[in-house]
Design a protein around this motif. Structure first.
Motif, mmCIF file in Angstrom:
data_model
loop_
_atom_site.group_PDB
_atom_site.id
_atom_site.type_symbol
_atom_site.label_atom_id
_atom_site.label_comp_id
_atom_site.label_asym_id
_atom_site.label_seq_id
_atom_site.Cartn_x
_atom_site.Cartn_y
_atom_site.Cartn_z
ATOM 1 N N GLN A 73 0.700 -1.058 -0.070
ATOM 2 C CA GLN A 73 -0.148 -0.055 0.144
ATOM 3 C C GLN A 73 0.887 1.211 0.167
ATOM 4 O OE1 GLN A 73 -3.352 0.043 2.934
ATOM 5 N NE2 GLN A 73 -4.510 -0.818 0.877
ATOM 6 N N ILE A 74 2.079 1.159 0.523
ATOM 7 C CA ILE A 74 2.917 2.121 0.746
ATOM 8 C C ILE A 74 3.225 2.748 -0.919
ATOM 9 C CG2 ILE A 74 5.307 3.202 1.153
ATOM 10 C CD1 ILE A 74 4.924 1.908 3.842
ATOM 11 N N GLU A 112 1.184 1.876 -3.432
ATOM 12 C CA GLU A 112 0.087 2.510 -4.221
ATOM 13 C C GLU A 112 0.115 3.916 -3.740
ATOM 14 O OE1 GLU A 112 -2.387 -1.662 -4.488
ATOM 15 O OE2 GLU A 112 -3.031 -0.196 -2.876
ATOM 16 N N GLY A 113 0.061 4.448 -2.302
ATOM 17 C CA GLY A 113 0.196 5.618 -2.103
ATOM 18 C C GLY A 113 1.251 6.595 -2.705
ATOM 19 N N ALA A 114 2.244 5.910 -2.858
ATOM 20 C CA ALA A 114 3.201 6.631 -3.973
ATOM 21 C C ALA A 114 2.807 6.863 -5.299
ATOM 22 C CB ALA A 114 4.701 5.907 -4.069
ATOM 23 N N ALA A 170 4.563 9.697 -7.849
ATOM 24 C CA ALA A 170 6.027 9.321 -7.868
ATOM 25 C C ALA A 170 6.596 8.646 -9.027
ATOM 26 C CB ALA A 170 6.491 8.602 -6.454
ATOM 27 N N ARG A 224 11.938 7.464 -8.423
ATOM 28 C CA ARG A 224 11.822 8.362 -7.218
ATOM 29 C C ARG A 224 11.367 7.119 -6.118
ATOM 30 N NH1 ARG A 224 11.903 13.179 -4.990
ATOM 31 N NH2 ARG A 224 10.169 13.441 -3.830
ATOM 32 N N LYS A 263 13.265 6.969 -2.811
ATOM 33 C CA LYS A 263 12.811 7.420 -1.712
ATOM 34 C C LYS A 263 11.905 6.440 -0.826
ATOM 35 C CE LYS A 263 14.112 11.659 -2.335
ATOM 36 N NZ LYS A 263 14.686 12.587 -1.252
ATOM 37 N N ILE A 264 11.636 5.375 -1.211
ATOM 38 C CA ILE A 264 10.900 4.561 -0.583
ATOM 39 C C ILE A 264 11.585 3.155 -0.368
ATOM 40 C CG2 ILE A 264 8.647 3.167 -0.452
ATOM 41 C CD1 ILE A 264 7.595 5.712 -1.779
ATOM 42 N N PRO A 305 15.273 3.725 1.664
ATOM 43 C CA PRO A 305 15.368 4.197 3.107
ATOM 44 C C PRO A 305 14.597 2.886 3.866
ATOM 45 C CG PRO A 305 14.101 5.815 1.738
ATOM 46 C CD PRO A 305 14.725 4.788 0.793
ATOM 47 N N LEU A 306 13.590 2.188 3.446
ATOM 48 C CA LEU A 306 12.866 1.258 4.160
ATOM 49 C C LEU A 306 13.630 -0.039 4.171
ATOM 50 C CD1 LEU A 306 9.408 1.767 3.119
ATOM 51 C CD2 LEU A 306 10.466 2.490 5.265
ATOM 52 N N HIS A 314 16.606 3.366 9.149
ATOM 53 C CA HIS A 314 15.213 3.583 9.843
ATOM 54 C C HIS A 314 14.650 2.338 10.027
ATOM 55 C CE1 HIS A 314 11.164 4.623 9.894
ATOM 56 N NE2 HIS A 314 10.843 3.519 9.305
ATOM 57 N N LEU A 329 -5.403 2.211 -9.396
ATOM 58 C CA LEU A 329 -4.797 1.315 -8.849
ATOM 59 C C LEU A 329 -5.053 -0.269 -9.375
ATOM 60 C CD1 LEU A 329 -4.645 2.390 -5.178
ATOM 61 C CD2 LEU A 329 -2.798 2.712 -6.752
ATOM 62 N N PHE A 365 -5.983 5.320 3.001
ATOM 63 C CA PHE A 365 -6.146 3.690 2.795
ATOM 64 C C PHE A 365 -6.431 3.469 4.136
ATOM 65 C CE2 PHE A 365 -3.108 4.888 -0.754
ATOM 66 C CZ PHE A 365 -3.508 3.825 -1.526
ATOM 67 N N ALA A 418 -1.382 3.727 5.002
ATOM 68 C CA ALA A 418 0.084 3.792 3.838
ATOM 69 C C ALA A 418 0.766 5.304 3.802
ATOM 70 C CB ALA A 418 -0.689 3.653 2.450
ATOM 71 N N TYR A 424 4.237 7.188 4.885
ATOM 72 C CA TYR A 424 5.647 6.574 4.634
ATOM 73 C C TYR A 424 6.307 6.642 6.091
ATOM 74 C CZ TYR A 424 4.240 8.277 -0.163
ATOM 75 O OH TYR A 424 3.678 8.324 -1.207
ATOM 76 N N HIS A 482 9.222 6.259 7.355
ATOM 77 C CA HIS A 482 10.492 6.753 7.396
ATOM 78 C C HIS A 482 10.550 8.372 7.201
ATOM 79 C CE1 HIS A 482 9.855 6.033 2.917
ATOM 80 N NE2 HIS A 482 10.843 6.905 2.772
ATOM 81 N N PHE A 525 5.868 15.090 -0.007
ATOM 82 C CA PHE A 525 6.175 14.004 -1.031
ATOM 83 C C PHE A 525 5.481 14.335 -2.343
ATOM 84 C CE2 PHE A 525 6.335 9.850 -2.895
ATOM 85 C CZ PHE A 525 7.894 9.679 -3.094
ATOM 86 N N ASN A 573 6.643 16.148 -5.913
ATOM 87 C CA ASN A 573 6.441 14.937 -7.108
ATOM 88 C C ASN A 573 5.463 16.046 -8.425
ATOM 89 O OD1 ASN A 573 7.750 13.054 -6.084
ATOM 90 N ND2 ASN A 573 5.985 11.856 -5.717
#
Lengths: 299, 365
Positions: free
Chosen positions: A192-193, A195-197, A202, A206, A210-211, A214-215, A297, B53, B82, B86, B88, B90, B99, B103
Motif C-alpha cells: 500500500q505504501i 500505491e500511496g506513492a 512518484a 523516485r 525515496k521509499i 530507506p525502508l 530507519h 490502482l 487507505f 499507507a 511513509y 521513514h 512528497f 512530485n
C-alpha cells in the motif's frame, strides 16, 4: 540457598561464559601478550620487545601490501556485492517462472562450499584451457585486448589482475546471499505504501530511492557489517588458489597470519597481525555504526 | 470537483474471479457517496478502479467528463486514504505531506504554505517534524487525511479509513469527515462494510453485493424503502426481519415496527401498550401476531433489543421497555401497514393491489 537465589542467573550463564572466556577472551588476551614479545619457536626463547615487532612489521612494505590488498578487496567486495544485490533484488521482486529460476541460480553459489567454488573458478580462469578465455576468444574480445598489447588474460596468474580475479570470485559467491536478504527486506515493505506513492505521482526511480532504499536500510546496514567483516577474513580462496601470490599480490590478512605463524613459525609477528586485524575490523564496524546508524530507519 | 461515472465496468481477477459485473454508476459531483456491502462485494475494487490502482477488464471510468480508464493513478487528480493509512514510515509528518507536492513540482514557498494550512486543518501543527511511529493511530489517520487534502484533488477516495480506530475515535472522525466534506465540497467516495458508517456519513449510499449494485439512494430512503431483501436485511441495526411466505415471495418488518401483544405473556403484567415505539397498540384486526418465547435480550441503554423465537423463526424486536425477561412467553405483533413484501426473486413488491392481496393472506405458515 540465598547465595543460589541471588546468583542463579550467573550459574545458568556459566557454561556459555566459560566457552567465551576460554575460546575468545583468553586467546585475544594471549595474542596481545605474545605480540609484545619476540618468541623464537625453535629455541623457545621469549624476550620482551614492547612495540618492537609492530614497528618492524609496519615498516615492512610486504606487510603493508597485505593490509592494502585486504582493504582494497574489502571495499570492492562490499561496494559491488551490496550495490549489485540491490538492483538484482529490485528486479527479482516479482513472481514468475523466470524470476524464480533466476533467484535460484543467483543463490546457489552461496550454498556451495568455498573450496568447490574456488576450484571451479580456477578452471574457468585458467589462461589456456579455461572457459573465460575461450568465450572471450569466441567473442573476439582477445583481438580488442591485442590493441592494448595484451596477448592473453592471465587472470589469477598475473600480478595486475590476480586481486581483481579474486574479487570476481568473491562477488559471485556472496551475491546470492546479499540478494536474498534484500529481497526478503523488500517483500516486507507493504504494497500500500507503493500505491500511496503512485497516487502521489512518484516515478519508479523516485519510488526506488525515496521509499525502497530507506525502508531497506536495516537490511543494507546488516549486509554492510557482515560483508565488511567477512571480506576482512578471507582465507580459503587465498590458501587454495595462490598462497598469496603472485608476488604477494593476493595475500590478505588472515592468510598472512596463518602463513607467518604456522608455516614460517614467526608466532610473534603472526600475533601482531592478529591484533592489527582486530583493531581494523573494530574500527570499521565502529565507524559504520557512528556514520550510518542514524540514517537507518527501523520500523 | 467532479462527478465519477462507471460505464459497463467489468473486473475479473486471474481470468476467473468475477469481482465486478457490469457496473454502471454515476457518483454525483460534490456528493458524499458511500459504497457499502459485505466483504468481497467489490466495493474496494470499485474504489481502486477509480484511483487507477486496478485496471478494468471491460468498460470505462470517467472523472468529470474525462475518460481516465487508461490514465496513471498519479495523473487522475484523485487522493486516497487507505485502511492502514499507507503513510511513509521513514518520513516525518511534513515530509509525508510534501512528497506528493514535490512530485507534482509545486514550488517550495507554496509547499510550505500548503503544509502549514493542512496541518492546521487536521490539528497536527505540533507534530510537523515527528515520525509516524511516534503518533497514535488517530494521528496517523490525520496525516493520511492531511496528505490527501494537500493535493486539492477533484475526488477524495477513502477505503475503510476508520476501521483501525477505536469506537470513540471512530465516532469523532466520522463527524470530522462530514464537516470536512461540507467545507471542501469535493466529491467524497467512502468504502465501508459498516452500515452505521454508511447511514451516518453518506448523502448517497450505494449498497453492493456480489459485484452488483443492489440499491442506490439517500440513507433515509434506503432504510425506509428497500428495493430488495438483501438491502432490507443489510441496512438497519439489526436489519429487517424477513420471512418466506406460503405462496412464494417474502414479507418483512423492521425491529422497531414490531411490539409485544398485550396478552400471551407469562403474567408479568407488562403490556405492549407501555411501549412508546411505532408498534404501540399493535393488536386488533389490523395486526398479525405470533406467539413465542424470549431467547435473548440486549440492553442498549435507551432501548432494548429482544430476540423472540416464534414459528416464523427468530424475530428481532426493538423497544424502549425492558419488561420481558429471558425465557418469558411473549407474543409479537405487527400492524399490517408496517409489513413490506418481496416477490420470489427477493425484489420489492410495490404494486398497491398486489400488496393488499398479500397483506390480507395468511402470513408465516
Amino acid at each position: 540457598m540465598r547465595f543460589f537465589r541471588s546468583h542463579a542467573a550467573l550459574l545458568f550463564l556459566l557454561p556459555a561464559l566459560a566457552g567465551i572466556l576460554i575460546f575468545i577472551i583468553y586467546p585475544i588476551a594471549y595474542s596481545f601478550h605474545i605480540s609484545f614479545f619476540d618468541w623464537d619457536m625453535i629455541s623457545g626463547k621469549k624476550t620482551f620487545v614492547g612495540f618492537g615487532r609492530y614497528e618492524h612489521l609496519l615498516g615492512d612494505p610486504k606487510f603493508i601490501q597485505v593490509i592494502v590488498n585486504t582493504v582494497v578487496y574489502m571495499f570492492s567486495m562490499v561496494a559491488v556485492t551490496v550495490a549489485l544485490a540491490l538492483f538484482l533484488a529490485a528486479w527479482l521482486n516479482k513472481s514468475s517462472l523466470v524470476h524464480n529460476l533466476a533467484q535460484t541460480a543467483i543463490f546457489t553459489p552461496h550454498i556451495v562450499s568455498t573450496i568447490s567454488v574456488v576450484l571451479l573458478w580456477m578452471w574457468v580462469m585458467n589462461p589456456d584451457i579455461g572457459l573465460l578465455n575461450y568465450v572471450m576468444e569466441k567473442m573476439g574480445v582477445d583481438r580488442l585486448l591485442a590493441l592494448f598489447g595484451i596477448k592473453k588474460m592471465m587472470w589469477l596468474e598475473s600480478r595486475t589482475t590476480a586481486l581483481f580475479s579474486f574479487i570476481v570470485i568473491g562477488v559471485w559467491k556472496t551475491l546470492g546471499y546479499n540478494t536474498l536478504v534484500l529481497l526478503a527486506g523488500m517483500q516486507s515493505i507493504p504494497g500500500q505504501i507503493y500505491e500511496g506513492a503512485a497516487l502521489d505521482k512518484a516515478s519508479s526511480l523516485r519510488k526506488f530511492y525515496k521509499i525502497t532504499v530507506p525502508l531497506l536500510s536495516p537490511s543494507l546496514f546488516f549486509l554492510l557489517i557482515v560483508n565488511v567483516t567477512s571480506s576482512f577474513q578471507t582465507f580459503e580462496s587465498v590458501n587454495v588458489i595462490s598462497k598469496g601470490g603472485p608476488l604477494n599480490s593476493t595475500n590478505m590478512m588472515v592468510h598472512w597470519i596463518y602463513q607467518t605463524g604456522f608455516e614460517f613459525y614467526r608466532i610473534s609477528d603472526s600475533s601482531v597481525g592478529s591484533v592489527l586485524l582486530l583493531l581494523i575490523i573494530g574500527l570499521a564496524t565502529y565507524s559504520n555504526f557512528r556514520l550510518l546508524s542514524n540514517k537507518v530507519h527501523y520500523q | 470537483m467532479a462527478s465519477i461515472e462507471f460505464r459497463g465496468v467489468v473486473k475479473v481477477y486471474d481470468k476467473k474471479n468475477l469481482v465486478i459485473d457490469d457496473l454502471n454508476l454515476l457518483i454525483e459531483d460534490g456528493s458524499f457517496t458511500v459504497l457499502v456491502g459485505p466483504s468481497g462485494c467489490g466495493k474496494t475494487t470499485a474504489l481502486r478502479i477509480i484511483a487507477g490502482l486496478e485496471e478494468v477488464t471491460k468498460g470505462s471510468v470517467l472523472i468529470g467528463d474525462e475518460d481516465v480508464t487508461k490514465k496513471e493513478p498519479g495523473d487522475r487528480d484523485v487522493a486516497m486514504v487507505f485502511q492502514n493509512y499507507a503513510i511513509y514510515p521513514h518520513m516525518t509528518v511534513k515530509e509525508n505531506i510534501e512528497f506528493g507536492l514535490v512530485n507534482a513540482k509545486v514550488p517550495k514557498a507554496e509547499r510550505e504554505v500548503v503544509v502549514a494550512a493542512v496541518l492546521k486543518q487536521v490539528g497536527l501543527e505540533r507534530h510537523v517534524d515527528e515520525k509516524p511511529s511516534k503518533l497514535s493511530g488517530g494521528q496517523r489517520q490525520r496525516v493520511a487525511l492531511a496528505r490527501a487534502i494537500s493535493k486539492k484533488p477533484r475526488v477524495f477516495l477513502m477505503d475503510e479509513p476508520l476501521s483501525n480506530l477505536d469506537a470513540k475515535l471512530r465516532n469523532q472522525m466520522r463527524r470530522e469527515l462530514v464537516e470536512l466534506h461540507n467545507k471542501l465540497k469535493t466529491t467524497f467516495v467512502f468504502v465501508t462494510h459498516d452500515q452505521i458508517e454508511a447511514m451516518t456519513m453518506g448523502d448517497c449510499i450505494v449498497i453492493m453485493c456480489d459485484g452488483r449494485i443492489r440499491q442506490k439512494g439517500a440513507p433515509q430512503r434506503v432504510y425506509n424503502d428497500p428495493d430488495n431483501v438483501f438491502v432490507a436485511r443489510f441496512i438497519g441495526d439489526p436489519g429487517m426481519n424477513v420471512y418466506p411466505m406460503e405462496g412464494g415471495g417474502f414479507f418483512g418488518f423492521r425491529p422497531r415496527k414490531v411490539g409485544f401483544a398485550g396478552s400471551g405473556d407469562n403474567g408479568a403484567g407488562v403490556d405492549a401498550s407501555g411501549d412508546d415505539g411505532p408498534a404501540d397498540n399493535a393488536s386488533g384486526d389490523d395486526a398479525v401476531s405470533w406467539p413465542g418465547r424470549v431467547a435473548a435480550k440486549e440492553i442498549l441503554g435507551s432501548e432494548v433489543l429482544y430476540c423472540v423465537k416464534t414459528k416464523l423463526g427468530d424475530v428481532m424486536l426493538k423497544t424502549s421497555s425492558a419488561g420481558r425477561g429471558m425465557d418469558d412467553l411473549a407474543t409479537v405483533s405487527v400492524p399490517r401497514k408496517n409489513l413490506v413484501f418481496f416477490d420470489q426473486n427477493e425484489d420489492r413488491v410495490r404494486d398497491e393491489n398486489e400488496i393488499r392481496r398479500l397483506a390480507g393472506g395468511r402470513l408465516g405458515a
